[in-house]
Design a protein around this motif. Structure first.
Motif, PDB file in Angstrom:
ATOM      1  N   GLU A 494       0.829  -1.200   0.000  1.00  0.00           N
ATOM      2  CA  GLU A 494       0.000   0.000   0.000  1.00  0.00           C
ATOM      3  C   GLU A 494       0.866   1.254   0.000  1.00  0.00           C
ATOM      4  N   HIS A 495       0.424   2.285  -0.731  1.00  0.00           N
ATOM      5  CA  HIS A 495       1.125   3.563  -0.749  1.00  0.00           C
ATOM      6  C   HIS A 495       0.604   4.419   0.391  1.00  0.00           C
ATOM      7  N   VAL A 496       1.500   4.779   1.306  1.00  0.00           N
ATOM      8  CA  VAL A 496       1.118   5.550   2.490  1.00  0.00           C
ATOM      9  C   VAL A 496       1.921   6.844   2.508  1.00  0.00           C
ATOM     10  N   GLY A 497       1.233   7.969   2.521  1.00  0.00           N
ATOM     11  CA  GLY A 497       1.908   9.252   2.574  1.00  0.00           C
ATOM     12  C   GLY A 497       2.471   9.535   3.954  1.00  0.00           C
ATOM     13  N   VAL A 498       3.609  10.213   3.988  1.00  0.00           N
ATOM     14  CA  VAL A 498       4.224  10.647   5.241  1.00  0.00           C
ATOM     15  C   VAL A 498       4.475  12.138   5.121  1.00  0.00           C
ATOM     16  N   LEU A 499       3.836  12.928   5.997  1.00  0.00           N
ATOM     17  CA  LEU A 499       3.979  14.381   5.959  1.00  0.00           C
ATOM     18  C   LEU A 499       4.288  14.878   7.365  1.00  0.00           C
ATOM     19  N   VAL A 500       5.567  15.026   7.658  1.00  0.00           N
ATOM     20  CA  VAL A 500       6.024  15.442   8.982  1.00  0.00           C
ATOM     21  C   VAL A 500       7.163  16.439   8.836  1.00  0.00           C
ATOM     22  N   SER A 501       7.378  17.241   9.861  1.00  0.00           N
ATOM     23  CA  SER A 501       8.463  18.229   9.840  1.00  0.00           C
ATOM     24  C   SER A 501       9.741  17.714  10.465  1.00  0.00           C
ATOM     25  N   SER A 502       9.640  16.754  11.378  1.00  0.00           N
ATOM     26  CA  SER A 502      10.806  16.223  12.066  1.00  0.00           C
ATOM     27  C   SER A 502      11.480  15.149  11.226  1.00  0.00           C
ATOM     28  N   GLY A 503      12.803  15.313  11.007  1.00  0.00           N
ATOM     29  CA  GLY A 503      13.530  14.316  10.248  1.00  0.00           C
ATOM     30  C   GLY A 503      13.542  12.956  10.927  1.00  0.00           C
ATOM     31  N   ALA A 504      13.659  12.943  12.257  1.00  0.00           N
ATOM     32  CA  ALA A 504      13.690  11.673  12.987  1.00  0.00           C
ATOM     33  C   ALA A 504      12.350  10.945  12.870  1.00  0.00           C
ATOM     34  N   VAL A 505      11.249  11.679  12.944  1.00  0.00           N
ATOM     35  CA  VAL A 505       9.927  11.063  12.811  1.00  0.00           C
ATOM     36  C   VAL A 505       9.732  10.547  11.391  1.00  0.00           C
ATOM     37  N   LEU A 506      10.217  11.294  10.402  1.00  0.00           N
ATOM     38  CA  LEU A 506      10.104  10.824   9.027  1.00  0.00           C
ATOM     39  C   LEU A 506      10.846   9.505   8.846  1.00  0.00           C
ATOM     40  N   LEU A 507      12.052   9.408   9.424  1.00  0.00           N
ATOM     41  CA  LEU A 507      12.832   8.181   9.283  1.00  0.00           C
ATOM     42  C   LEU A 507      12.139   6.993   9.943  1.00  0.00           C
ATOM     43  N   SER A 508      11.644   7.183  11.160  1.00  0.00           N
ATOM     44  CA  SER A 508      10.997   6.071  11.861  1.00  0.00           C
ATOM     45  C   SER A 508       9.716   5.656  11.146  1.00  0.00           C
ATOM     46  N   SER A 509       8.979   6.628  10.583  1.00  0.00           N
ATOM     47  CA  SER A 509       7.753   6.299   9.850  1.00  0.00           C
ATOM     48  C   SER A 509       8.080   5.525   8.580  1.00  0.00           C
ATOM     49  N   ALA A 510       9.088   6.000   7.828  1.00  0.00           N
ATOM     50  CA  ALA A 510       9.490   5.306   6.606  1.00  0.00           C
ATOM     51  C   ALA A 510       9.996   3.906   6.916  1.00  0.00           C
ATOM     52  N   ALA A 511      10.736   3.758   8.014  1.00  0.00           N
ATOM     53  CA  ALA A 511      11.261   2.444   8.389  1.00  0.00           C
ATOM     54  C   ALA A 511      10.135   1.500   8.792  1.00  0.00           C
ATOM     55  N   ALA A 512       9.143   2.011   9.513  1.00  0.00           N
ATOM     56  CA  ALA A 512       8.017   1.171   9.921  1.00  0.00           C
ATOM     57  C   ALA A 512       7.216   0.701   8.706  1.00  0.00           C
ATOM     58  N   LEU A 513       6.987   1.606   7.754  1.00  0.00           N
ATOM     59  CA  LEU A 513       6.280   1.215   6.533  1.00  0.00           C
ATOM     60  C   LEU A 513       7.090   0.195   5.746  1.00  0.00           C
ATOM     61  N   SER A 514       8.408   0.376   5.699  1.00  0.00           N
ATOM     62  CA  SER A 514       9.270  -0.579   5.019  1.00  0.00           C
ATOM     63  C   SER A 514       9.222  -1.937   5.698  1.00  0.00           C
ATOM     64  N   ARG A 515       9.173  -1.942   7.019  1.00  0.00           N
ATOM     65  CA  ARG A 515       9.107  -3.208   7.741  1.00  0.00           C
ATOM     66  C   ARG A 515       7.818  -3.956   7.409  1.00  0.00           C
ATOM     67  N   ILE A 516       6.733  -3.235   7.190  1.00  0.00           N
ATOM     68  CA  ILE A 516       5.469  -3.862   6.804  1.00  0.00           C
ATOM     69  C   ILE A 516       5.503  -4.305   5.347  1.00  0.00           C
ATOM     70  N   GLY A 517       6.274  -3.579   4.515  1.00  0.00           N
ATOM     71  CA  GLY A 517       6.282  -3.853   3.089  1.00  0.00           C
ATOM     72  C   GLY A 517       5.468  -2.847   2.319  1.00  0.00           C
ATOM     73  N   ALA A 518       5.030  -1.760   2.982  1.00  0.00           N
ATOM     74  CA  ALA A 518       4.279  -0.699   2.320  1.00  0.00           C
ATOM     75  C   ALA A 518       5.249   0.274   1.650  1.00  0.00           C
ATOM     76  N   VAL A 519       4.698   1.163   0.824  1.00  0.00           N
ATOM     77  CA  VAL A 519       5.495   2.160   0.108  1.00  0.00           C
ATOM     78  C   VAL A 519       5.361   3.489   0.834  1.00  0.00           C
ATOM     79  N   ALA A 520       6.483   4.078   1.223  1.00  0.00           N
ATOM     80  CA  ALA A 520       6.475   5.374   1.912  1.00  0.00           C
ATOM     81  C   ALA A 520       6.491   6.480   0.861  1.00  0.00           C
ATOM     82  N   VAL A 521       5.394   7.232   0.773  1.00  0.00           N
ATOM     83  CA  VAL A 521       5.302   8.360  -0.145  1.00  0.00           C
ATOM     84  C   VAL A 521       5.651   9.607   0.657  1.00  0.00           C
ATOM     85  N   LEU A 522       6.824  10.171   0.400  1.00  0.00           N
ATOM     86  CA  LEU A 522       7.366  11.247   1.231  1.00  0.00           C
ATOM     87  C   LEU A 522       6.875  12.599   0.715  1.00  0.00           C
ATOM     88  N   LEU A 523       5.787  13.075   1.326  1.00  0.00           N
ATOM     89  CA  LEU A 523       5.179  14.339   0.956  1.00  0.00           C
ATOM     90  C   LEU A 523       5.990  15.502   1.519  1.00  0.00           C
TER      91      LEU A 523
END
Length: 958
Positions: A494-523
């Motif tokens: 699944e394509h899941v958008g990530v829209l955050v200002s914190s770089g650390a939160v963006l990384l953890s969100s992208a990593a969690a989506l990757s762990r599931i196998g989803a696609v991180a759409v970096l807005l």
């Protein structure tokens, strides 16, 4: 009494008596390890006791309150009695006699203290800081702190942790900034490193017993030690001659040595080996600490014959103290003699006394100290490549490499033995993995993070907002977020958008989506979110409170990270999910991503508007291994990421490479040139990714004290203008620039590994996609074909369109490859970029296909590069002021510099007749977009406005 008074002294009875005394002394020596002196230690009171230390105050009489406090810190391998070995060599007694108030930190013997064998450096640094607080509380004065050997390091670290609060000055006796190097032992770097790692791994579990520490100290000067022992044994008959130095001898022989805790050994060696003392990036209690925060005066003592802590290694502390005045006292003695013995009595402690008075505003500066910076500090440089090291590297590469792999390395670095030897052995398995990455390879961001966690869960991997996080910290955060995302229904693919200002939160969100196998759409924040959601095929978005407004009304499911005090606008609050009650679906398998799968979608701006840029897992992995290998990243490196992580360069260069190399990642949410060097020092950054002209903002800043002996060894990125490249390498030497080019829709990674050709992007890395240059019409930019319809390859030095080989069975997402290009069955991706190749095969960028100056066969980048050769040029950008008007070259000069008009005319006339038609203007600066590209539209408006007016800040020179 002379021998004349005892004429029988040389007779048989005298000899018998001498033999008897010698025998008695030998018996005493054998039974007790030495002779009993009957000397009493100096008196002290225990003012504070904690599980880690006892704080001693010596001679705490009624007059102590009027004395200046001095806190002494011993090294871990020696007991606190090192400051009071005997009445004749007692530092505390001497300091008391001259009117000071001596205090001593006593860590005890870790072998005898509860939990002592598990102590680490952080425990001891925090204990020293607590001692400083207590002394200051009792005395009401700032404290002069001093340490011997590693005790001096504790003083530096505690002062840095406190940002010098409560510390009047620091003096350190023989405190080295690098690991012990045994004299006479000259092993190849890789062999020595392997032995060191093995030894550290063992000692981190066992610790170093006191007897072993004593022997280690003796081994630093084996000849002198053996000579002293022989002299002592032959003099056992003369007790009176031996007594003055007996306590000191017994202390060094074994009584003064205590256990060095295993965890502390590992931490000390890691910090020294990775040069964190001078670079920065020390971590205590989850905080990132740098010696650059020390601002009080510092006095270092170096022993001219010190083999344990050579003067050079002690003096290196200057590199880490840009804001402290550092002085040096050089003494003709060995390591132990700096603090104990007659030489210390005559030179060390009198100097310390005068130093404390001078720092406190009384008396003159000690005559025997000099400015440590004037002595000269060796610049860090790559080690020379000896023949033995070449053999080690070549044989290792040959043993480990797959067929054809060694040739690939040789091709990439030019085939010379010296260049190959510069490839660290750590890079060999990484480059092998790069060659094995393919469509079916199981690889993903989440998978690589899990792999690094298995190797060393306690290693620090992220530095953010002054805090340090271990791989275990990151794993817990990612796994927690995975459960929350699974609960709200996120699925694999699944394509899941990530829209955050914190770089650390963006990384953890992208990593969690990757762990599931989803696609991180970096807005991107402050962009056209609705358009990016549509282009990214996104039906749900993970967002923070700051960007919640941007997804309101977009019609997608919204999941809020963190909490908000305002209305959540219908968003699901992930923080409200009870992870202990989440039922994991049966389909879930951690890190299922394969190379062919999409891992991310990022966005870029073009003349046609926003475009989606897909990044497959294989592209991410190729970037990870390729960048890590080309930059020779190791676990000693810290990558400082100031690029936006939702930008392609930020994602691929700043995050992928550190994970692959096991390096630390230091994050900042925005690039702040005024804070840059402060962050670099705090985190110990060694590698800095950049985007386009980002570093122009840094070069434009006034020089700062932190720049001297800075820790950065490499700037790595893409799109740096030639003029800026020259400025960066000149100003920040010995740091180098590594220029990359990685077309997002391809598997090509091109890098200038050698760094010797300013302006070149180098050649494709071994294991990445092949490239070719297609011949083009110099005016239209159209690809040329031969009589059979195949594409013609560009000749050497001629401009050509960059084509990248594509997998015929896997067309790129939204990108149809060209087929039948050079042969009937091949497939290539047209990047739209124009390059030329030199005689070595290195590629030189010439811009996009459409970048041709009107009415002439010249490209803007050629004009920019030519004018960049002029002195004091920061940046040059060529713009078209009007559709049919002349091209204008805007030249940004350094502060106080003036453009040399005559020379500029000569340079462009020599380039070509077409270049002679270009108008040149000098500007105060060149505006940049938020991606740090030159803002052509804004620059065009500024030029038109100022040329139409009569503004003196811009002047035509044509």
């Amino acid at each position: 009494m002379s021998t004349d008074d005892h004429p029988g002294d040389s007779g048989p009875l005298a000899k018998l008596g001498h033999a008897a005394r010698t025998a008695a002394n030998v018996v005493e020596y054998v039974r007790f390890g030495g002779l009993e002196t009957g000397e009493e230690p100096s008196p002290f009171d225990i003012v504070m006791r904690t599980p880690l230390l006892s704080l001693r105050r010596y001679f705490g009489g009624a007059d102590a309150a009027s004395r200046t406090p001095v806190l002494l810190v011993p090294p871990l391998m020696l007991s606190a009695d090192v400051w009071d070995v005997s009445p004749s060599t007692s530092a505390v007694a001497l300091l008391h006699r001259v009117g000071l108030d001596p205090w001593v930190v006593d860590f005890g013997d870790p072998a005898a203290e509860p939990g002592g064998r598990q102590r680490n450096v952080t425990d001891h640094v925090l204990a020293v800081s607590d001692a400083i607080t207590k002394v200051r509380e009792v005395t009401g004065e700032d404290v002069h702190i001093g340490g011997y050997s590693q005790g001096g390091l504790f003083c530096y670290q505690a002062a840095a942790l406190r940002r010098t609060d409560g510390v009047a000055s620091i003096f350190a006796l023989g405190s080295p900034m690098e690991p012990l190097s045994l004299p006479g032992v000259d092993l190849p770097e890789e062999v020595f490193a392997a032995i060191s790692r093995f030894g550290i791994d063992v000692l981190s579990k066992t610790g170093l017993p006191g007897w072993a520490a004593a022997n280690l100290f003796s081994w630093t000067s084996p000849v002198a030690t053996a000579k002293q022992r022989v002299q002592y044994l032959t003099a056992l008959g003369d007790r009176e001659a031996l007594m003055p130095r007996e306590r000191q001898r017994r202390f060094l022989a074994g009584e003064g040595w205590i256990t060095f805790p295993g965890p502390a050994i590992a931490e000390v060696m890691e910090s020294m080996t990775n040069e964190r003392f001078v670079r920065g990036g020390l971590v205590f209690d989850g905080r990132a600490v740098t010696l650059a925060d020390i601002t009080c005066p510092v006095l270092i003592f170096t022993g001219q014959y010190d083999a344990f802590a050579p003067p050079r290694a002690v003096r290196d502390v200057v590199k880490g103290l840009p804001f402290a005045q550092v002085w040096e006292c050089s003494i003709p003695t060995g390591h132990f003699g700096l603090g104990v013995g007659s030489r210390a009595n005559r030179e060390t402690w009198p100097t310390v006394t005068r130093w404390i008075g001078w720092v406190g505003g009384e008396g003159e500066r000690p005559a025997n100290i000099v400015d440590a910076r004037s002595v000269g500090v060796e610049h860090s440089a790559a080690p020379s490549v000896g023949a033995w090291r070449q053999v080690v590297n070549l044989s290792t590469a040959g043993a480990l490499a797959a067929p054809g792999f060694a040739k690939g390395i040789l091709d990439r670095v030019g085939g010379t033995v010296s260049d190959l030897a510069s490839e660290a052995i750590d890079q060999v398995p990484r480059l092998m993995r790069l060659e094995r990455v393919g469509p079916a390879t199981t690889v993903s961001y989440g998978g690589l993070l899990a792999e690094s966690h298995r190797r060393d869960p306690d290693a620090v991997c992220l530095l953010y907002r002054g805090h340090a996080y271990t791989r275990e910290d990151i794993r817990r955060e990612i796994d927690d977020l995975v459960l929350r995302l699974l609960h709200v229904g996120v699925r694999r693919g699944e394509h899941v958008g990530v829209l955050v200002s914190s770089g650390a939160v963006l990384l953890s969100s992208a990593a969690a989506l990757s762990r599931i196998g989803a696609v991180a759409v970096l807005l991107r924040p402050d962009s056209d979110t609705a358009t990016e959601i549509r282009l990214g095929r996104t039906r749900r978005v993970v967002v923070d409170a700051e960007n919640l407004y941007a997804v309101d009304g977009t019609g997608v499911a919204v999941h809020l990270l963190g909490e908000t005090s305002e209305d959540a606008c219908g968003a699901t609050e992930l923080s409200a999910v009870d992870v202990d009650r989440v039922r994991v679906p049966g389909w879930y398998r951690p890190n299922p991503g394969r190379g062919r799968d999409l891992g991310f979608v990022v966005f870029g701006d073009s003349a046609d508007g926003i475009r989606a840029l897909p990044v497959t897992n294989s592209k991410w992995a190729l970037s990870a291994y390729g960048a890590a290998s080309a930059a020779a990243l190791t676990e000693a490196d810290t990558v400082y990421a100031a690029n936006p992580l939702y930008h392609a360069s930020g994602l691929l260069l700043a995050t992928a490479a550190p994970v692959a190399a096991g390096a630390r990642l230091a994050l900042t949410d925005r690039f702040d040139p005024q804070r840059f060097w402060t962050d670099v020092r705090q985190y110990g950054a060694t590698v800095v990714p950049y985007t386009w002209s980002m570093l122009s903002l840094l070069v434009a800043q006034p020089r700062r004290a932190e720049e001297e002996h800075h820790p950065v060894r490499l700037f790595v990125g893409s799109g740096m203008p030639v003029s800026l490249w020259h400025s960066v390498v000149d100003r920040y030497a010995p740091a180098k620039v590594l220029e990359f080019f990685a077309p997002v829709r391809t598997d090509a990674i091109i890098a200038d590994v050698s760094g010797r050709k300013i302006g070149s992007v180098g050649r494709p890395l071994s294991g990445t996609a092949r490239t070719e240059l297609a011949a083009i019409d110099p005016i239209t930019g159209q690809v040329r074909h031969d009589a059979d319809g195949y594409v013609v390859r560009a000749t050497q030095s001629a401009p050509g369109r960059l084509l990248v080989a594509a997998d015929r069975g896997r067309p790129e997402w939204e990108d149809a490859p060209m087929r039948g290009v050079f042969g009937p069955h091949d497939a290539w991706i047209d990047t739209g970029e124009v390059f030329r190749a030199d005689a070595d095969g290195d590629l030189w960028p010439m811009g996009r296909v459409r970048d041709v100056v009107a009415r002439g066969r010249i490209r803007p980048i050629q004009i920019e590069d030519a004018l960049s050769s002029l002195p004091s040029v920061v940046m040059v950008v060529v713009v078209d002021v009007a559709a049919s008007g002349p091209m204008v070259a805007a030249v940004w000069m350094a502060d106080g510099a003036t453009l040399d008009v005559a020379r500029a005319r000569t340079v462009l006339r020599e380039l070509s007749a077409a270049a002679g038609e270009v108008t040149v203007v000098a500007v105060d600066d060149i505006p940049l977009t938020r991606w740090y590209r030159p803002d052509i539209a804004a620059l065009r408006r500024e030029i038109v406005s100022r040329l139409e007016g009569d503004n003196q800040s811009i002047h035509s020179v044509w």
